[in-house]
Write a protein that holds these residues in place. Sequence first.
Motif, PDB file in Angstrom:
ATOM      1  N   THR A  30       0.677  -1.371  -0.154  1.00  0.00           N
ATOM      2  CA  THR A  30       0.079   0.116  -0.100  1.00  0.00           C
ATOM      3  C   THR A  30       0.856   1.098   0.184  1.00  0.00           C
ATOM      4  O   THR A  30       0.469   1.964  -0.717  1.00  0.00           O
ATOM      5  CB  THR A  30      -0.990  -0.183   1.264  1.00  0.00           C
ATOM      6  OG1 THR A  30      -1.754  -1.097   1.091  1.00  0.00           O
ATOM      7  CG2 THR A  30      -1.649   1.441   1.394  1.00  0.00           C
ATOM      8  N   LYS A  34       1.679   3.998  -3.161  1.00  0.00           N
ATOM      9  CA  LYS A  34       0.886   5.159  -3.181  1.00  0.00           C
ATOM     10  C   LYS A  34       1.979   6.508  -2.802  1.00  0.00           C
ATOM     11  O   LYS A  34       1.275   7.557  -2.589  1.00  0.00           O
ATOM     12  CB  LYS A  34      -0.092   5.128  -2.004  1.00  0.00           C
ATOM     13  CG  LYS A  34      -1.419   4.477  -2.379  1.00  0.00           C
ATOM     14  CD  LYS A  34      -2.470   3.985  -1.402  1.00  0.00           C
ATOM     15  CE  LYS A  34      -2.654   5.164  -0.299  1.00  0.00           C
ATOM     16  NZ  LYS A  34      -3.800   4.919   0.647  1.00  0.00           N
ATOM     17  N   GLU A  63      -2.024   0.353  12.415  1.00  0.00           N
ATOM     18  CA  GLU A  63      -3.225   0.856  11.433  1.00  0.00           C
ATOM     19  C   GLU A  63      -2.567   1.403   9.996  1.00  0.00           C
ATOM     20  O   GLU A  63      -1.851   2.372  10.100  1.00  0.00           O
ATOM     21  CB  GLU A  63      -4.143   1.488  11.919  1.00  0.00           C
ATOM     22  CG  GLU A  63      -4.853   0.736  13.260  1.00  0.00           C
ATOM     23  CD  GLU A  63      -5.536   1.824  14.111  1.00  0.00           C
ATOM     24  OE1 GLU A  63      -6.183   2.822  13.379  1.00  0.00           O
ATOM     25  OE2 GLU A  63      -5.930   1.713  15.134  1.00  0.00           O
ATOM     26  N   ASP A  70      -3.460   3.337   7.756  1.00  0.00           N
ATOM     27  CA  ASP A  70      -3.805   5.024   7.728  1.00  0.00           C
ATOM     28  C   ASP A  70      -2.713   5.579   8.704  1.00  0.00           C
ATOM     29  O   ASP A  70      -2.239   6.384   7.965  1.00  0.00           O
ATOM     30  CB  ASP A  70      -4.977   4.961   7.600  1.00  0.00           C
ATOM     31  CG  ASP A  70      -5.670   4.788   9.032  1.00  0.00           C
ATOM     32  OD1 ASP A  70      -5.416   3.711   9.663  1.00  0.00           O
ATOM     33  OD2 ASP A  70      -6.695   5.473   9.420  1.00  0.00           O
ATOM     34  N   LYS A  71      -2.624   5.180   9.950  1.00  0.00           N
ATOM     35  CA  LYS A  71      -1.898   5.824  10.775  1.00  0.00           C
ATOM     36  C   LYS A  71      -0.420   5.542  10.385  1.00  0.00           C
ATOM     37  O   LYS A  71       0.379   6.805  10.832  1.00  0.00           O
ATOM     38  CB  LYS A  71      -2.308   5.395  12.224  1.00  0.00           C
ATOM     39  CG  LYS A  71      -3.712   5.925  12.716  1.00  0.00           C
ATOM     40  CD  LYS A  71      -3.935   5.495  14.146  1.00  0.00           C
ATOM     41  CE  LYS A  71      -4.960   6.087  14.421  1.00  0.00           C
ATOM     42  NZ  LYS A  71      -6.300   5.599  13.831  1.00  0.00           N
ATOM     43  N   GLU A 112       1.141   5.145   7.632  1.00  0.00           N
ATOM     44  CA  GLU A 112       1.348   6.021   6.388  1.00  0.00           C
ATOM     45  C   GLU A 112       1.019   7.590   6.697  1.00  0.00           C
ATOM     46  O   GLU A 112       1.987   8.277   5.987  1.00  0.00           O
ATOM     47  CB  GLU A 112       0.078   5.514   5.252  1.00  0.00           C
ATOM     48  CG  GLU A 112       0.307   6.191   3.895  1.00  0.00           C
ATOM     49  CD  GLU A 112      -0.527   5.593   2.920  1.00  0.00           C
ATOM     50  OE1 GLU A 112      -0.048   5.875   1.859  1.00  0.00           O
ATOM     51  OE2 GLU A 112      -1.796   5.252   3.296  1.00  0.00           O
ATOM     52  N   LYS A 113       0.153   8.010   7.409  1.00  0.00           N
ATOM     53  CA  LYS A 113       0.177   9.253   8.023  1.00  0.00           C
ATOM     54  C   LYS A 113       1.584   9.651   8.463  1.00  0.00           C
ATOM     55  O   LYS A 113       2.132  10.716   8.060  1.00  0.00           O
ATOM     56  CB  LYS A 113      -0.787   9.676   8.828  1.00  0.00           C
ATOM     57  CG  LYS A 113      -1.057  11.086   9.291  1.00  0.00           C
ATOM     58  CD  LYS A 113      -1.867  11.489  10.321  1.00  0.00           C
ATOM     59  CE  LYS A 113      -1.856  12.926  10.623  1.00  0.00           C
ATOM     60  NZ  LYS A 113      -0.677  13.518  10.914  1.00  0.00           N
ATOM     61  N   LYS A 159       4.026   9.845   5.798  1.00  0.00           N
ATOM     62  CA  LYS A 159       4.065  11.058   5.109  1.00  0.00           C
ATOM     63  C   LYS A 159       4.587  12.528   5.748  1.00  0.00           C
ATOM     64  O   LYS A 159       4.968  13.386   5.342  1.00  0.00           O
ATOM     65  CB  LYS A 159       2.600  11.367   4.574  1.00  0.00           C
ATOM     66  CG  LYS A 159       2.259  10.514   3.629  1.00  0.00           C
ATOM     67  CD  LYS A 159       0.825  10.497   3.188  1.00  0.00           C
ATOM     68  CE  LYS A 159       0.608   9.573   1.716  1.00  0.00           C
ATOM     69  NZ  LYS A 159      -0.779   9.995   1.443  1.00  0.00           N
TER      70      LYS A 159
END
Length: 187
Positions: free
Chosen positions: A26, A30, A135, A137-138, A140-141, A144
């Motif tokens: 993932t 991305k 998680e 999304d966390k 990846e945040k 980033k």
Amino acid sequence: GTEKKLIISSGAADRFHVDFWKMVLTIVSKNNVDWLFMGPEPELKDTLFKSLNSSVASRIHFLGYRTDFQNVMSLGDIYVDTYPIGGGWAMIEAMSQNIPCITYEHDYNRVFRKTENYFPLYDYAADSTFAVPFEIDKIEKRLKDFISSEKAVEDQLRKQADVLKIVNNPQDGIKELDQALLEIAGR
């Protein structure tokens, strides 16, 4: 866009859960990153990612066991801990090289189950945001944030310095624990 970053993870193949590999796919697909693994043998990449599109697969690298671990680690922009068995020597090495690290929150109900998230050292950081939940999304945040914000990197390096103080001088940590126990005992 932002400059391509090199993420590094290190550990024996059994330290990486299937959910971890899904996260890698993932994030690499991305984001403008390459992800390098020390530990897992190169053949594992073929097994895991044989059906991947080549533009993503070409940005995931398996180096196998390395005797030049510290030199390879120094190439990294970000270190991501293994999951579910995290922490340990590689994480400490990354922190000592001032590489911002991502590790995961520890479940103290399973503290003695070495087959799962086993890196309680992050609790020595003065700030509870040192670790993130596992998680995607966390994670990846956080990645980033490290990619786009010098301030996020500086904040993480400061938290890591707190942890390294305890690792490099355990007497201070023992004194803090003694003081906390005396306070709890009401003395």
